[in-house]
Design a protein around this motif. Structure first.
Motif, PDB file in Angstrom:
ATOM      1  N   SER A 101       0.762  -1.038   0.062  1.00 42.06           N
ATOM      2  CA  SER A 101      -0.173  -0.078   0.070  1.00 42.06           C
ATOM      3  C   SER A 101       0.913   1.256  -0.059  1.00 42.06           C
ATOM      4  N   TRP A 102       2.238   1.378   0.572  1.00 41.96           N
ATOM      5  CA  TRP A 102       2.826   2.369   0.679  1.00 41.96           C
ATOM      6  C   TRP A 102       3.450   2.464  -0.756  1.00 41.96           C
ATOM      7  N   MET A 103       3.659   1.416  -1.355  1.00 41.79           N
ATOM      8  CA  MET A 103       4.425   1.570  -2.890  1.00 41.79           C
ATOM      9  C   MET A 103       3.093   2.263  -3.560  1.00 41.79           C
ATOM     10  N   VAL A 104       2.030   1.561  -3.750  1.00 44.67           N
ATOM     11  CA  VAL A 104       1.147   2.362  -4.287  1.00 44.67           C
ATOM     12  C   VAL A 104       0.788   3.796  -3.800  1.00 44.67           C
ATOM     13  N   ILE A 105       0.740   4.201  -2.626  1.00 40.26           N
ATOM     14  CA  ILE A 105       0.786   5.528  -2.303  1.00 40.26           C
ATOM     15  C   ILE A 105       1.604   6.594  -2.954  1.00 40.26           C
ATOM     16  N   ALA A 106       2.937   6.044  -2.742  1.00 36.28           N
ATOM     17  CA  ALA A 106       4.061   6.860  -3.526  1.00 36.28           C
ATOM     18  C   ALA A 106       3.966   6.962  -4.918  1.00 36.28           C
ATOM     19  N   LEU A 107       3.540   5.856  -5.723  1.00 33.69           N
ATOM     20  CA  LEU A 107       3.390   5.695  -7.312  1.00 33.69           C
ATOM     21  C   LEU A 107       2.261   6.609  -7.532  1.00 33.69           C
ATOM     22  N   LYS A 108       1.055   6.676  -6.877  1.00 29.04           N
ATOM     23  CA  LYS A 108      -0.132   7.520  -7.186  1.00 29.04           C
ATOM     24  C   LYS A 108       0.355   9.018  -6.785  1.00 29.04           C
ATOM     25  N   TRP A 109       0.879   9.306  -5.922  1.00 31.76           N
ATOM     26  CA  TRP A 109       1.291  10.479  -5.622  1.00 31.76           C
ATOM     27  C   TRP A 109       2.080  11.196  -6.725  1.00 31.76           C
ATOM     28  N   ARG A 110       3.044  10.374  -7.239  1.00 31.29           N
ATOM     29  CA  ARG A 110       3.727  10.720  -8.464  1.00 31.29           C
ATOM     30  C   ARG A 110       3.099  10.962  -9.563  1.00 31.29           C
ATOM     31  N   VAL A 111       2.177   9.995 -10.054  1.00 30.24           N
ATOM     32  CA  VAL A 111       1.365  10.206 -11.258  1.00 30.24           C
ATOM     33  C   VAL A 111       0.479  11.309 -11.037  1.00 30.24           C
ATOM     34  N   LEU A 112      -0.172  11.644  -9.840  1.00 28.23           N
ATOM     35  CA  LEU A 112      -1.191  12.711  -9.903  1.00 28.23           C
ATOM     36  C   LEU A 112      -0.551  13.939  -9.688  1.00 28.23           C
ATOM     37  N   ARG A 113       0.543  13.992  -9.193  1.00 27.76           N
ATOM     38  CA  ARG A 113       1.500  15.222  -9.310  1.00 27.76           C
ATOM     39  C   ARG A 113       2.050  15.313 -10.735  1.00 27.76           C
ATOM     40  N   GLU A 114       2.273  14.744 -11.704  1.00 24.77           N
ATOM     41  CA  GLU A 114       2.541  14.657 -13.105  1.00 24.77           C
ATOM     42  C   GLU A 114       1.595  15.203 -13.914  1.00 24.77           C
ATOM     43  N   ALA A 115       0.240  14.611 -13.411  1.00 25.37           N
ATOM     44  CA  ALA A 115      -0.868  14.919 -14.112  1.00 25.37           C
ATOM     45  C   ALA A 115      -1.430  16.423 -13.962  1.00 25.37           C
ATOM     46  N   ARG A 116      -1.241  16.860 -12.632  1.00 28.93           N
ATOM     47  CA  ARG A 116      -1.588  18.382 -12.483  1.00 28.93           C
ATOM     48  C   ARG A 116      -0.822  19.205 -13.165  1.00 28.93           C
ATOM     49  N   ARG A 117       0.736  18.819 -13.280  1.00 25.25           N
ATOM     50  CA  ARG A 117       1.548  19.722 -13.807  1.00 25.25           C
ATOM     51  C   ARG A 117       1.297  19.777 -15.364  1.00 25.25           C
ATOM     52  N   ALA A 118       1.233  18.531 -15.811  1.00 27.93           N
ATOM     53  CA  ALA A 118       1.004  18.620 -17.397  1.00 27.93           C
ATOM     54  C   ALA A 118      -0.428  19.345 -17.939  1.00 27.93           C
ATOM     55  N   ALA A 119      -1.285  19.037 -17.142  1.00 27.88           N
ATOM     56  CA  ALA A 119      -2.300  19.924 -17.379  1.00 27.88           C
ATOM     57  C   ALA A 119      -2.369  21.590 -17.258  1.00 27.88           C
ATOM     58  N   ASP A 120      -1.370  21.826 -16.286  1.00 26.58           N
ATOM     59  CA  ASP A 120      -1.164  23.389 -16.047  1.00 26.58           C
ATOM     60  C   ASP A 120      -0.538  23.599 -17.231  1.00 26.58           C
ATOM     61  N   GLU A 121       0.519  22.921 -17.611  1.00 27.64           N
ATOM     62  CA  GLU A 121       1.222  23.443 -18.882  1.00 27.64           C
ATOM     63  C   GLU A 121       0.645  23.532 -20.239  1.00 27.64           C
ATOM     64  N   PHE A 122      -0.196  22.395 -20.390  1.00 28.12           N
ATOM     65  CA  PHE A 122      -0.952  22.375 -21.697  1.00 28.12           C
ATOM     66  C   PHE A 122      -2.057  23.610 -21.811  1.00 28.12           C
ATOM     67  N   GLU A 123      -2.995  23.828 -20.786  1.00 32.95           N
ATOM     68  CA  GLU A 123      -3.692  24.790 -20.672  1.00 32.95           C
ATOM     69  C   GLU A 123      -3.378  26.095 -20.814  1.00 32.95           C
ATOM     70  N   GLU A 124      -1.896  26.296 -20.452  1.00 34.77           N
ATOM     71  CA  GLU A 124      -1.260  27.602 -20.374  1.00 34.77           C
ATOM     72  C   GLU A 124      -0.845  27.647 -21.941  1.00 34.77           C
ATOM     73  N   ARG A 125      -0.650  26.875 -22.670  1.00 37.55           N
ATOM     74  CA  ARG A 125      -0.359  26.805 -24.002  1.00 37.55           C
ATOM     75  C   ARG A 125      -1.367  26.907 -24.715  1.00 37.55           C
ATOM     76  N   PHE A 126      -2.467  26.364 -24.421  1.00 43.14           N
ATOM     77  CA  PHE A 126      -3.737  26.360 -25.326  1.00 43.14           C
ATOM     78  C   PHE A 126      -4.467  27.753 -25.222  1.00 43.14           C
ATOM     79  N   TRP A 127      -4.404  28.349 -23.996  1.00 40.18           N
ATOM     80  CA  TRP A 127      -5.095  29.437 -23.912  1.00 40.18           C
ATOM     81  C   TRP A 127      -4.096  30.760 -24.099  1.00 40.18           C
TER      82      TRP A 127
END
Length: 235
Positions: A32-58
Motif C-alpha cells: 500500500s505504501w508503494m501504491v501511495i508513492a506511485l499514485k502521488w507521483r502520477v497525480l502530481r505529473e497529471a496536474r503539472r501536465a494539465a497546467d502546462e497544456f492549458e497555458e499553451r492552449f489559452w
C-alpha cells in the motif's frame, strides 16, 4: 517470575496462525505504501501536465500546429490526449460537413470522442485505488481475526493449569494485540491516501470535462464559420 514481552520475542513465539496474519498485514502495508508513492507521483505529473497544456492552449496558439506537435509525441496523456482525440475527430468531420445539420453531427461526434477520452484518462488515474480501498477496509478485520485467535489460543493453554496467573496469559494476549496494531497500521494510511487521491482525481476529471466542453464550443464555432463561408461561396 519475569516474562519477556519484547516485540521481537512476542512475534517469534506467536502461534502459526497469528504469524501468518502478521505477515499478511506487513505485506499489505508495504504494497500500500508503494501504491501511495506511485499514485502521488502520477497525480502530481497529471496536474503539472494539465497546467502546462492549458497555458499553451489559452495563450492563443494555433490549434492545428498544437495538434501536429502532439501527433509527434509518444506519451500523450491527460488534457493533451483529450485535445488530440477531439481535434482529430473535428478535422475528420470538417472535411465532410456541407451544411448546418452535418456541422451539428460533427460537433456531437467530437464531443462524444472527448467524453470517451476523459473516461479513459480517469480510469488510468484510478488504477490501484481499489487496492488501497481493499487494504483500508479489510486490514482491521484481518488483524482482529489474529487477535481473537491469539487470545483463544492463550486461554486454551490455561485449560490444564491448576492456578492461572496474569504472567501466564499476558504473553498470549500481548502477541494477539500486535495483530490488531498491525491491522490499524496498514489500514489508516491506505484510507487516508484513498480519500485524498479520490478527491484529487475528481478534481482532475472535472477539469478535463470543463476543458472538453470549452474546446467543443470553440470547435463548433469554427465549424459554423467554415460551413457559412462554403454556403456563401459562389458556385
Amino acid at each position: 517470575m519475569s516474562v519477556d514481552l519484547s516485540l521481537y520475542r512476542l512475534i517469534l513465539e506467536a502461534s502459526l496462525i497469528v504469524q501468518v496474519v502478521m505477515l499478511i498485514l506487513v505485506l499489505a502495508s508495504v504494497f500500500s505504501w508503494m501504491v501511495i508513492a506511485l499514485k502521488w507521483r502520477v497525480l502530481r505529473e497529471a496536474r503539472r501536465a494539465a497546467d502546462e497544456f492549458e497555458e499553451r492552449f489559452w495563450s492563443g496558439a494555433d490549434l492545428s500546429r498544437l495538434y501536429e506537435g502532439l501527433r509527434r509525441k509518444d506519451d500523450v496523456a491527460g488534457l493533451e490526449h483529450v485535445f488530440a482525440v477531439g481535434f482529430k475527430e473535428f478535422l475528420r468531420g470538417r472535411r465532410l460537413a456541407r451544411d448546418a445539420s452535418s456541422g451539428a453531427l460533427v460537433a456531437a461526434s467530437t464531443q462524444r470522442s472527448m467524453r470517451v477520452a476523459v473516461s479513459r484518462e480517469v480510469d488510468s488515474l484510478e488504477t490501484y485505488l481499489t487496492f488501497l480501498a481493499t487494504v483500508g477496509s479489510t486490514s482491521p478485520y484481518i488483524g482482529l481475526f489474529g487477535t481473537v485467535w491469539g487470545i483463544m489460543h492463550a486461554f486454551i493453554g490455561l485449560s490444564g493449569v491448576q492456578q492461572a496467573t496474569l504472567a501466564m496469559v499476558a504473553p498470549g494476549i500481548a502477541e494477539a494485540l500486535i495483530a490488531t496494531a498491525l491491522g490499524l497500521f496498514a489500514a489508516i494510511p491506505a484510507v487516508i491516501a484513498y480519500n485524498s487521491y479520490s478527491a484529487e482525481i475528481d478534481r482532475l476529471m472535472a477539469r478535463y470535462e470543463n476543458f472538453s466542453e470549452e474546446l467543443s464550443a470553440l470547435l463548433q464555432r469554427q465549424l459554423g464559420s467554415a460551413v457559412q463561408e462554403q454556403g456563401e461561396a459562389p458556385a
